[in-house]
Design a protein around this motif. Structure first.
Motif, PDB file in Angstrom:
ATOM      1  N   PRO A   1     -38.595  71.374  63.659  1.00 28.01           N
ATOM      2  CA  PRO A   1     -37.966  70.745  62.492  1.00 28.01           C
ATOM      3  C   PRO A   1     -37.699  69.253  62.710  1.00 28.01           C
ATOM      4  CG  PRO A   1     -36.823  72.773  63.089  1.00 28.01           C
ATOM      5  CD  PRO A   1     -37.789  72.465  64.198  1.00 28.01           C
ATOM      6  N   VAL A   2     -37.966  68.462  61.682  1.00 32.20           N
ATOM      7  CA  VAL A   2     -37.622  67.038  61.719  1.00 32.20           C
ATOM      8  C   VAL A   2     -36.378  66.766  60.870  1.00 32.20           C
ATOM      9  CG1 VAL A   2     -39.956  66.253  62.260  1.00 32.20           C
ATOM     10  CG2 VAL A   2     -39.228  66.416  59.866  1.00 32.20           C
ATOM     11  N   VAL A   3     -35.969  67.770  60.100  1.00 34.50           N
ATOM     12  CA  VAL A   3     -34.748  67.659  59.297  1.00 34.50           C
ATOM     13  C   VAL A   3     -33.967  68.955  59.367  1.00 34.50           C
ATOM     14  CG1 VAL A   3     -35.702  65.985  57.642  1.00 34.50           C
ATOM     15  CG2 VAL A   3     -35.864  68.416  57.153  1.00 34.50           C
ATOM     16  N   THR A   4     -32.672  68.848  59.132  1.00 38.43           N
ATOM     17  CA  THR A   4     -31.842  70.024  58.888  1.00 38.43           C
ATOM     18  C   THR A   4     -31.361  69.887  57.456  1.00 38.43           C
ATOM     19  OG1 THR A   4     -29.860  68.916  59.734  1.00 38.43           O
ATOM     20  CG2 THR A   4     -31.097  70.278  61.275  1.00 38.43           C
ATOM     21  N   ARG A   5     -31.123  71.009  56.840  1.00 41.32           N
ATOM     22  CA  ARG A   5     -30.775  71.000  55.429  1.00 41.32           C
ATOM     23  C   ARG A   5     -29.388  71.584  55.219  1.00 41.32           C
ATOM     24  NH1 ARG A   5     -35.942  71.828  56.662  1.00 41.32           N
ATOM     25  NH2 ARG A   5     -37.587  71.105  55.276  1.00 41.32           N
ATOM     26  N   ASP A   6     -28.657  70.980  54.281  1.00 43.93           N
ATOM     27  CA  ASP A   6     -27.471  71.653  53.772  1.00 43.93           C
ATOM     28  C   ASP A   6     -27.623  71.679  52.255  1.00 43.93           C
ATOM     29  OD1 ASP A   6     -26.308  69.375  52.596  1.00 43.93           O
ATOM     30  OD2 ASP A   6     -24.780  69.131  54.113  1.00 43.93           O
ATOM     31  N   ARG A   7     -26.589  71.975  51.541  1.00 45.94           N
ATOM     32  CA  ARG A   7     -26.721  72.198  50.095  1.00 45.94           C
ATOM     33  C   ARG A   7     -27.433  71.067  49.368  1.00 45.94           C
ATOM     34  NH1 ARG A   7     -20.762  73.721  48.680  1.00 45.94           N
ATOM     35  NH2 ARG A   7     -21.043  71.670  47.812  1.00 45.94           N
TER      36      ARG A   7
ATOM     37  N   ARG B   1     -28.226  67.705  50.899  1.00 43.09           N
ATOM     38  CA  ARG B   1     -28.801  66.628  51.693  1.00 43.09           C
ATOM     39  C   ARG B   1     -29.669  67.150  52.824  1.00 43.09           C
ATOM     40  NH1 ARG B   1     -26.004  61.288  51.452  1.00 43.09           N
ATOM     41  NH2 ARG B   1     -24.608  61.480  49.705  1.00 43.09           N
ATOM     42  N   LEU B   2     -30.503  66.247  53.290  1.00 41.10           N
ATOM     43  CA  LEU B   2     -31.308  66.509  54.481  1.00 41.10           C
ATOM     44  C   LEU B   2     -30.874  65.525  55.547  1.00 41.10           C
ATOM     45  CD1 LEU B   2     -34.845  66.839  52.863  1.00 41.10           C
ATOM     46  CD2 LEU B   2     -33.335  68.681  53.563  1.00 41.10           C
ATOM     47  N   TYR B   3     -30.770  66.005  56.765  1.00 41.07           N
ATOM     48  CA  TYR B   3     -30.380  65.164  57.892  1.00 41.07           C
ATOM     49  C   TYR B   3     -31.484  65.225  58.936  1.00 41.07           C
ATOM     50  CZ  TYR B   3     -25.849  65.533  55.671  1.00 41.07           C
ATOM     51  OH  TYR B   3     -24.832  65.481  54.748  1.00 41.07           O
ATOM     52  N   LEU B   4     -31.781  64.109  59.550  1.00 42.97           N
ATOM     53  CA  LEU B   4     -32.830  64.079  60.554  1.00 42.97           C
ATOM     54  C   LEU B   4     -32.365  64.722  61.850  1.00 42.97           C
ATOM     55  CD1 LEU B   4     -34.245  60.468  60.103  1.00 42.97           C
ATOM     56  CD2 LEU B   4     -35.019  62.580  59.045  1.00 42.97           C
ATOM     57  N   THR B   5     -33.248  65.491  62.443  1.00 38.43           N
ATOM     58  CA  THR B   5     -33.010  66.035  63.784  1.00 38.43           C
ATOM     59  C   THR B   5     -33.293  64.905  64.778  1.00 38.43           C
ATOM     60  OG1 THR B   5     -35.306  66.733  64.014  1.00 38.43           O
ATOM     61  CG2 THR B   5     -33.757  68.355  63.065  1.00 38.43           C
ATOM     62  N   PRO B   6     -33.018  65.103  66.060  1.00 40.63           N
ATOM     63  CA  PRO B   6     -33.336  64.050  67.032  1.00 40.63           C
ATOM     64  C   PRO B   6     -34.808  63.614  67.007  1.00 40.63           C
ATOM     65  CG  PRO B   6     -31.819  65.603  68.015  1.00 40.63           C
ATOM     66  CD  PRO B   6     -32.228  66.189  66.676  1.00 40.63           C
ATOM     67  N   ILE B   7     -35.734  64.576  66.907  1.00 32.01           N
ATOM     68  CA  ILE B   7     -37.144  64.175  66.855  1.00 32.01           C
ATOM     69  C   ILE B   7     -37.466  63.474  65.532  1.00 32.01           C
ATOM     70  CG2 ILE B   7     -38.102  66.335  65.984  1.00 32.01           C
ATOM     71  CD1 ILE B   7     -40.443  65.846  67.981  1.00 32.01           C
ATOM     72  N   GLY B   8     -36.831  63.926  64.451  1.00 34.87           N
ATOM     73  CA  GLY B   8     -37.015  63.261  63.158  1.00 34.87           C
ATOM     74  C   GLY B   8     -36.501  61.833  63.187  1.00 34.87           C
ATOM     75  N   THR B   9     -35.372  61.640  63.847  1.00 39.19           N
ATOM     76  CA  THR B   9     -34.806  60.292  63.980  1.00 39.19           C
ATOM     77  C   THR B   9     -35.741  59.397  64.771  1.00 39.19           C
ATOM     78  OG1 THR B   9     -32.557  61.154  63.856  1.00 39.19           O
ATOM     79  CG2 THR B   9     -32.827  58.983  64.859  1.00 39.19           C
ATOM     80  N   ARG B  10     -36.283  59.926  65.854  1.00 36.23           N
ATOM     81  CA  ARG B  10     -37.203  59.135  66.690  1.00 36.23           C
ATOM     82  C   ARG B  10     -38.464  58.758  65.912  1.00 36.23           C
ATOM     83  NH1 ARG B  10     -38.344  56.875  71.297  1.00 36.23           N
ATOM     84  NH2 ARG B  10     -40.116  57.472  72.572  1.00 36.23           N
ATOM     85  N   LEU B  11     -39.032  59.694  65.200  1.00 32.93           N
ATOM     86  CA  LEU B  11     -40.217  59.403  64.398  1.00 32.93           C
ATOM     87  C   LEU B  11     -39.910  58.382  63.306  1.00 32.93           C
ATOM     88  CD1 LEU B  11     -41.782  62.945  64.014  1.00 32.93           C
ATOM     89  CD2 LEU B  11     -42.815  60.987  65.162  1.00 32.93           C
ATOM     90  N   ALA B  12     -38.750  58.524  62.657  1.00 32.18           N
ATOM     91  CA  ALA B  12     -38.365  57.574  61.602  1.00 32.18           C
ATOM     92  C   ALA B  12     -38.153  56.176  62.180  1.00 32.18           C
ATOM     93  CB  ALA B  12     -37.110  58.059  60.886  1.00 32.18           C
ATOM     94  N   GLU B  13     -37.581  56.101  63.382  1.00 34.06           N
ATOM     95  CA  GLU B  13     -37.397  54.792  64.028  1.00 34.06           C
ATOM     96  C   GLU B  13     -38.739  54.135  64.312  1.00 34.06           C
ATOM     97  OE1 GLU B  13     -35.046  55.804  67.429  1.00 34.06           O
ATOM     98  OE2 GLU B  13     -33.174  55.814  66.284  1.00 34.06           O
ATOM     99  N   HIS B  14     -39.687  54.916  64.818  1.00 28.93           N
ATOM    100  CA  HIS B  14     -41.025  54.375  65.064  1.00 28.93           C
ATOM    101  C   HIS B  14     -41.687  53.969  63.747  1.00 28.93           C
ATOM    102  CE1 HIS B  14     -41.625  54.769  69.352  1.00 28.93           C
ATOM    103  NE2 HIS B  14     -41.020  55.935  69.311  1.00 28.93           N
ATOM    104  N   GLY B  15     -41.529  54.787  62.728  1.00 32.43           N
ATOM    105  CA  GLY B  15     -42.097  54.458  61.422  1.00 32.43           C
ATOM    106  C   GLY B  15     -41.509  53.186  60.845  1.00 32.43           C
ATOM    107  N   ALA B  16     -40.195  53.023  60.968  1.00 29.08           N
ATOM    108  CA  ALA B  16     -39.542  51.813  60.469  1.00 29.08           C
ATOM    109  C   ALA B  16     -40.004  50.586  61.258  1.00 29.08           C
ATOM    110  CB  ALA B  16     -38.023  51.963  60.547  1.00 29.08           C
ATOM    111  N   TRP B  17     -40.177  50.749  62.559  1.00 32.89           N
ATOM    112  CA  TRP B  17     -40.668  49.649  63.397  1.00 32.89           C
ATOM    113  C   TRP B  17     -42.052  49.207  62.933  1.00 32.89           C
ATOM    114  CZ3 TRP B  17     -44.816  48.848  66.673  1.00 32.89           C
ATOM    115  CH2 TRP B  17     -44.703  47.780  67.569  1.00 32.89           C
ATOM    116  N   TRP B  18     -42.945  50.184  62.734  1.00 34.28           N
ATOM    117  CA  TRP B  18     -44.293  49.867  62.270  1.00 34.28           C
ATOM    118  C   TRP B  18     -44.279  49.282  60.869  1.00 34.28           C
ATOM    119  CZ3 TRP B  18     -48.506  48.941  64.715  1.00 34.28           C
ATOM    120  CH2 TRP B  18     -48.708  49.489  65.971  1.00 34.28           C
ATOM    121  N   ARG B  19     -43.412  49.793  60.009  1.00 32.12           N
ATOM    122  CA  ARG B  19     -43.333  49.277  58.637  1.00 32.12           C
ATOM    123  C   ARG B  19     -42.979  47.799  58.649  1.00 32.12           C
ATOM    124  NH1 ARG B  19     -38.939  51.839  54.824  1.00 32.12           N
ATOM    125  NH2 ARG B  19     -37.677  50.847  56.408  1.00 32.12           N
TER     126      ARG B  19
END
Length: 97
Positions: free
Chosen positions: A46-52, A54-72
């Protein structure tokens, strides 16, 4: 992993709600959910966890998003964000399991 997967994850990291992400990316909410599900299948966890609401990034999701933001940031200057895609070899060497 394709551009659309990474763009959805980066947008989700910023906006937190699928409705906002779909509006920002100009796609439907089911399309955003599908992109996240496909990304989770590629990554193998999982790259996200879900509640009613919202979606929250898991640690791996956060890392991927950080790399994506860096590249962006770097590719937007040259207008090449639309052509960026991560290779599976990068994923396996850069993201801790």
């Amino acid at each position: 992993m394709s551009l659309r997967h990474l763009r959805a994850l980066v947008a989700l990291s910023d906006l937190k709600l699928v409705a906002r992400v779909s509006e920002a990316l100009g796609v439907t909410q089911p399309s955003v959910s599908k992109q996240i599900a496909e990304l989770e299948k590629i990554v193998g966890e999982p790259v996200v966890t879900r509640d009613r609401n919202r979606l929250y990034l898991t640690p791996i999701g956060t890392r991927l998003a950080e790399h994506g933001a860096w590249w962006r940031k770097r590719t937007n200057r040259r207008g090449h964000w639309a052509y960026f895609a991560l290779s599976e070899s990068w994923l396996s060497s850069s993201v801790p399991k």
